[in-house]
Design a protein around this motif. Structure first.
Motif, PDB file in Angstrom:
ATOM      1  N   GLU A   1       0.846  -0.963  -0.102  1.00  0.00           N
ATOM      2  CA  GLU A   1      -0.030   0.106  -0.136  1.00  0.00           C
ATOM      3  C   GLU A   1       0.868   1.205   0.014  1.00  0.00           C
ATOM      4  OE1 GLU A   1      -3.538   1.941  -0.386  1.00  0.00           O
ATOM      5  OE2 GLU A   1      -3.143  -0.244  -0.488  1.00  0.00           O
ATOM      6  N   LYS A   2       1.933   1.193   0.642  1.00  0.00           N
ATOM      7  CA  LYS A   2       2.871   2.276   0.765  1.00  0.00           C
ATOM      8  C   LYS A   2       3.283   2.669  -0.783  1.00  0.00           C
ATOM      9  CE  LYS A   2       4.498   2.437   5.505  1.00  0.00           C
ATOM     10  NZ  LYS A   2       5.814   2.227   6.414  1.00  0.00           N
ATOM     11  N   ASN A   3       3.681   1.582  -1.222  1.00  0.00           N
ATOM     12  CA  ASN A   3       4.406   1.675  -2.580  1.00  0.00           C
ATOM     13  C   ASN A   3       3.519   2.303  -3.400  1.00  0.00           C
ATOM     14  OD1 ASN A   3       7.124   0.761  -2.016  1.00  0.00           O
ATOM     15  ND2 ASN A   3       6.519  -1.491  -2.142  1.00  0.00           N
ATOM     16  N   LYS A   4       2.154   1.751  -3.520  1.00  0.00           N
ATOM     17  CA  LYS A   4       1.089   2.043  -4.385  1.00  0.00           C
ATOM     18  C   LYS A   4       1.161   3.621  -4.218  1.00  0.00           C
ATOM     19  CE  LYS A   4      -3.710   1.236  -4.867  1.00  0.00           C
ATOM     20  NZ  LYS A   4      -4.911   0.399  -4.419  1.00  0.00           N
ATOM     21  N   ILE A   5       0.782   4.257  -2.976  1.00  0.00           N
ATOM     22  CA  ILE A   5       0.692   5.462  -2.521  1.00  0.00           C
ATOM     23  C   ILE A   5       1.696   6.291  -3.096  1.00  0.00           C
ATOM     24  CG2 ILE A   5       0.579   7.366  -0.796  1.00  0.00           C
ATOM     25  CD1 ILE A   5      -1.014   5.205   1.060  1.00  0.00           C
ATOM     26  N   GLU A   6       3.167   5.899  -2.962  1.00  0.00           N
ATOM     27  CA  GLU A   6       4.224   6.658  -3.528  1.00  0.00           C
ATOM     28  C   GLU A   6       4.260   6.843  -5.005  1.00  0.00           C
ATOM     29  OE1 GLU A   6       7.626   4.529  -1.813  1.00  0.00           O
ATOM     30  OE2 GLU A   6       7.120   5.147   0.258  1.00  0.00           O
ATOM     31  N   GLN A   7       3.841   5.630  -5.696  1.00  0.00           N
ATOM     32  CA  GLN A   7       3.493   5.787  -7.140  1.00  0.00           C
ATOM     33  C   GLN A   7       2.633   6.721  -7.695  1.00  0.00           C
ATOM     34  OE1 GLN A   7       3.272   1.837  -8.327  1.00  0.00           O
ATOM     35  NE2 GLN A   7       5.486   1.320  -8.115  1.00  0.00           N
ATOM     36  N   ASN A   8       1.296   6.543  -6.937  1.00  0.00           N
ATOM     37  CA  ASN A   8       0.448   7.279  -7.355  1.00  0.00           C
ATOM     38  C   ASN A   8       0.698   8.917  -7.012  1.00  0.00           C
ATOM     39  OD1 ASN A   8      -1.270   5.409  -8.296  1.00  0.00           O
ATOM     40  ND2 ASN A   8      -2.296   5.122  -6.427  1.00  0.00           N
ATOM     41  N   LEU A   9       1.511   9.203  -6.098  1.00  0.00           N
ATOM     42  CA  LEU A   9       1.776  10.438  -5.770  1.00  0.00           C
ATOM     43  C   LEU A   9       2.717  11.074  -6.652  1.00  0.00           C
ATOM     44  CD1 LEU A   9       2.008  13.183  -3.794  1.00  0.00           C
ATOM     45  CD2 LEU A   9       3.636  12.083  -2.673  1.00  0.00           C
ATOM     46  N   GLY A  10       3.813  10.265  -6.846  1.00  0.00           N
ATOM     47  CA  GLY A  10       4.690  10.506  -8.042  1.00  0.00           C
ATOM     48  C   GLY A  10       4.125  10.987  -9.425  1.00  0.00           C
TER      49      GLY A  10
ATOM     50  N   ILE B   1      14.005  17.465  -7.732  1.00  0.00           N
ATOM     51  CA  ILE B   1      12.438  17.715  -7.523  1.00  0.00           C
ATOM     52  C   ILE B   1      11.869  17.049  -6.307  1.00  0.00           C
ATOM     53  CG2 ILE B   1      10.466  16.952  -8.787  1.00  0.00           C
ATOM     54  CD1 ILE B   1      11.848  16.919 -11.500  1.00  0.00           C
ATOM     55  N   ALA B   2      12.373  16.065  -5.592  1.00  0.00           N
ATOM     56  CA  ALA B   2      11.692  15.528  -4.748  1.00  0.00           C
ATOM     57  C   ALA B   2      11.988  16.399  -3.298  1.00  0.00           C
ATOM     58  CB  ALA B   2      12.385  14.216  -4.307  1.00  0.00           C
ATOM     59  N   LYS B   3      13.305  16.725  -3.451  1.00  0.00           N
ATOM     60  CA  LYS B   3      13.611  18.057  -2.294  1.00  0.00           C
ATOM     61  C   LYS B   3      12.842  19.286  -2.314  1.00  0.00           C
ATOM     62  CE  LYS B   3      18.495  16.365  -1.622  1.00  0.00           C
ATOM     63  NZ  LYS B   3      19.744  16.698  -1.810  1.00  0.00           N
ATOM     64  N   LYS B   4      12.537  19.614  -3.581  1.00  0.00           N
ATOM     65  CA  LYS B   4      11.836  20.933  -3.781  1.00  0.00           C
ATOM     66  C   LYS B   4      10.144  20.773  -3.414  1.00  0.00           C
ATOM     67  CE  LYS B   4      14.617  23.151  -7.383  1.00  0.00           C
ATOM     68  NZ  LYS B   4      14.507  23.913  -8.817  1.00  0.00           N
ATOM     69  N   VAL B   5       9.941  19.452  -3.652  1.00  0.00           N
ATOM     70  CA  VAL B   5       8.436  19.373  -3.351  1.00  0.00           C
ATOM     71  C   VAL B   5       8.501  19.147  -1.873  1.00  0.00           C
ATOM     72  CG1 VAL B   5       6.434  17.382  -3.332  1.00  0.00           C
ATOM     73  CG2 VAL B   5       7.734  18.252  -5.426  1.00  0.00           C
ATOM     74  N   ALA B   6       9.289  18.620  -1.241  1.00  0.00           N
ATOM     75  CA  ALA B   6       9.463  18.452   0.063  1.00  0.00           C
ATOM     76  C   ALA B   6       9.613  19.785   0.975  1.00  0.00           C
ATOM     77  CB  ALA B   6      10.581  17.451   0.445  1.00  0.00           C
ATOM     78  N   ALA B   7      10.407  20.205   0.436  1.00  0.00           N
ATOM     79  CA  ALA B   7      10.513  21.930   1.028  1.00  0.00           C
ATOM     80  C   ALA B   7       9.343  22.812   1.075  1.00  0.00           C
ATOM     81  CB  ALA B   7      11.901  22.675   0.339  1.00  0.00           C
ATOM     82  N   PHE B   8       8.779  22.807  -0.408  1.00  0.00           N
ATOM     83  CA  PHE B   8       7.440  23.240  -0.449  1.00  0.00           C
ATOM     84  C   PHE B   8       6.361  22.988   0.504  1.00  0.00           C
ATOM     85  CE2 PHE B   8       3.227  23.456  -2.223  1.00  0.00           C
ATOM     86  CZ  PHE B   8       3.011  24.775  -2.321  1.00  0.00           C
ATOM     87  N   LEU B   9       6.282  21.526   0.925  1.00  0.00           N
ATOM     88  CA  LEU B   9       5.159  20.986   1.728  1.00  0.00           C
ATOM     89  C   LEU B   9       5.536  21.173   2.896  1.00  0.00           C
ATOM     90  CD1 LEU B   9       4.607  17.414   0.109  1.00  0.00           C
ATOM     91  CD2 LEU B   9       3.096  19.313  -0.009  1.00  0.00           C
ATOM     92  N   ASN B  10       6.924  21.192   3.426  1.00  0.00           N
ATOM     93  CA  ASN B  10       7.194  21.353   4.885  1.00  0.00           C
ATOM     94  C   ASN B  10       6.955  22.978   5.229  1.00  0.00           C
ATOM     95  OD1 ASN B  10       8.180  18.821   5.571  1.00  0.00           O
ATOM     96  ND2 ASN B  10      10.221  19.364   4.655  1.00  0.00           N
ATOM     97  N   GLN B  11       7.372  23.832   4.100  1.00  0.00           N
ATOM     98  CA  GLN B  11       6.960  25.177   4.426  1.00  0.00           C
ATOM     99  C   GLN B  11       5.371  25.782   4.371  1.00  0.00           C
ATOM    100  OE1 GLN B  11       9.182  27.750   4.702  1.00  0.00           O
ATOM    101  NE2 GLN B  11       7.551  29.098   5.158  1.00  0.00           N
TER     102      GLN B  11
END
Length: 69
Positions: free
Chosen positions: A23-32, A54-64
């Motif tokens: 389920e975690k893998n499925k969510i990660e793939q769908n999010l990507g 890109i992953a770092k930028k998305v993470a930074a945006f979400l954290n902000q």
């Protein structure tokens, strides 16, 4: 508790852990996929460093965004 019951419970636990992992893998793939679609990116040309950036930028945006709530 008998050995048989323990083995059955262990098998159920392994099965449940596998379901969680799947389920975690499925969510990660769908999010990507959704990020790629929403940003209209051509993922056929991505390199590993680009994916990490890109992953770092998305993470930074979400954290902000989370910190601003």
């Amino acid at each position: 508790m008998s050995q048989s019951n323990l083995e059955k419970q262990e098998a159920k636990l392994k099965q449940l852990n596998q379901k969680i992992k799947d389920e975690k893998n499925k969510i990660e793939q769908n999010l990507g996929k959704q990020i790629i679609r929403s940003a209209n990116l051509d993922y056929g040309t991505f390199t590993t460093p680009q994916i990490k950036m890109i992953a770092k930028k998305v993470a930074a945006f979400l954290n902000q965004a989370q910190n601003n709530q």
